[in-house]
Design an enzyme around this catalytic site. Sequence first.
Site, PDB file in Angstrom:
ATOM      1  N   VAL A  20       0.959  -1.370   0.042  1.00 41.90           N
ATOM      2  CA  VAL A  20       0.035   0.075   0.169  1.00 41.90           C
ATOM      3  C   VAL A  20       0.880   1.269   0.105  1.00 41.90           C
ATOM      4  O   VAL A  20       0.716   2.054  -0.666  1.00 41.90           O
ATOM      5  CB  VAL A  20      -0.936   0.025   1.206  1.00 41.90           C
ATOM      6  CG1 VAL A  20      -1.944   1.189   1.166  1.00 41.90           C
ATOM      7  CG2 VAL A  20      -1.728  -1.026   1.288  1.00 41.90           C
ATOM      8  N   ASP A  21       2.017   1.367   0.689  1.00 40.85           N
ATOM      9  CA  ASP A  21       3.134   2.307   0.804  1.00 40.85           C
ATOM     10  C   ASP A  21       3.440   2.605  -0.523  1.00 40.85           C
ATOM     11  O   ASP A  21       3.753   3.708  -0.922  1.00 40.85           O
ATOM     12  CB  ASP A  21       4.133   2.095   1.836  1.00 40.85           C
ATOM     13  CG  ASP A  21       3.511   2.397   3.307  1.00 40.85           C
ATOM     14  OD1 ASP A  21       2.513   3.391   3.613  1.00 40.85           O
ATOM     15  OD2 ASP A  21       4.075   2.017   4.131  1.00 40.85           O
ATOM     16  N   ILE A  22       3.929   1.515  -1.185  1.00 42.61           N
ATOM     17  CA  ILE A  22       4.736   1.674  -2.185  1.00 42.61           C
ATOM     18  C   ILE A  22       3.712   2.227  -3.586  1.00 42.61           C
ATOM     19  O   ILE A  22       4.147   3.003  -4.359  1.00 42.61           O
ATOM     20  CB  ILE A  22       5.405   0.046  -2.687  1.00 42.61           C
ATOM     21  CG1 ILE A  22       6.342  -0.096  -1.767  1.00 42.61           C
ATOM     22  CG2 ILE A  22       5.682   0.322  -4.118  1.00 42.61           C
ATOM     23  CD1 ILE A  22       6.777  -1.513  -1.930  1.00 42.61           C
TER      24      ILE A  22
END
Length: 412
Positions: A178-180
């Site tokens: 999700v961060d990426i």
Amino acid sequence: MGALQGIRVLDLSRVLAGPWCGQILADLGAEVIKIERPQVGDDTRMWGPPWMLDQQGKATRESGYYQCANRNKYSVAIDIATSEGQELIREIAKTSDVVIENYKASSLVKYGLDYATLSALNPNLVYCSITGFGQDGPRSAEPGYDFIIQGMSGLMSITGEADDVEGGGAQKVGVAVVDIQTGLYSTIAIQAALLARQHTGRGQYIDMSLLDVQVAALANQGMNYLTSGHAPKRMGNKHPNIVPYQTFKAQDKEFIIACGNDKQFKDLCIAIGYPELLENPNFLRNQDRVKHREELIPLLSAFFLKENAKKWVDAIHAYKVPVGIINSVEDALNEPQIQHRDMVVNIPHRLKPDFKVIGSPIKLSDTPVEYKHAPPQLGEHTSKILSRFKTHQELETLKAKGIIDLLQDPAA
């Protein structure tokens, strides 16, 4: 020259989503100035082991996690909780094109580092805020973490083996996906805003939410629900819409088959020496194979146990059906194709000249990615950047007050 040569980015973010975005912009040629807390730095600096080993093989305090998302940046250590530190950052913002920050919604207002304040000083500024839930809504004030968002977004409900299978249950993805993805979407949004600025003559505000991004990234699974009214279930390595499209066990290890159409299934049966499957009308079309997967998959699974994985992969590959071994990370980074594509590159580090990083996947013909310098040590460029605004004596005074950190600066 890089594609974003001449673009200056003030990076107030930490951990992964914001830094990932900043690293992509830096790879593309932007000057990215990363602001970190004196003495402490980005949270991920302490997310070890593993730690980078220096040239003598001694562990440093440079974590692999931090280093994955911060190459090509300048590290400037400033205490933004002080009025002098805030003024320094505003000075940088006046000459910047982009700001990236991932503080909780509205929390930078008290520091005078919010969009309204900085855009008043620099109307050209593209300001990207990254939060867990966005700047508005009932949960906007809450902190957001990748793991929590993977659960809330529905991603974990479709990741992992089914509940009735041994080892079944909700499972997160093996990296902070999700961060990426949020870093990637943020990069797209920033570049779009910079392009729009050429037409409008002004910057704009970008509101990025981890939850929004992962809901968007449900892709076909989200649409499967909207189309059918039935929530998708965990299916392990099986595909909800294509059969066979999953892992299979050979005598020695697992491998993957991804038949995307009916011709590929026909070629698969011929390649493995199992043409009898083509005599069953339930297996000829993908829609029928999906319906009768519980009949087809056990037949294939039993058949593949007769030989080792390499024999099957070689035989299937010869018929141009998508197939592959499941590599470890070590195996993947040593794949000839990965090596050929320069996906592992050397960037000399101050503590380790033969330092290696994962390369950028972006291949541009005229403005290729450049690897200018390794992920910086804390405060490595404080003097280099702030000398644009302050004299040497003024910097020494700020250092004495603890407002900036020059301890690891090469000029110190």
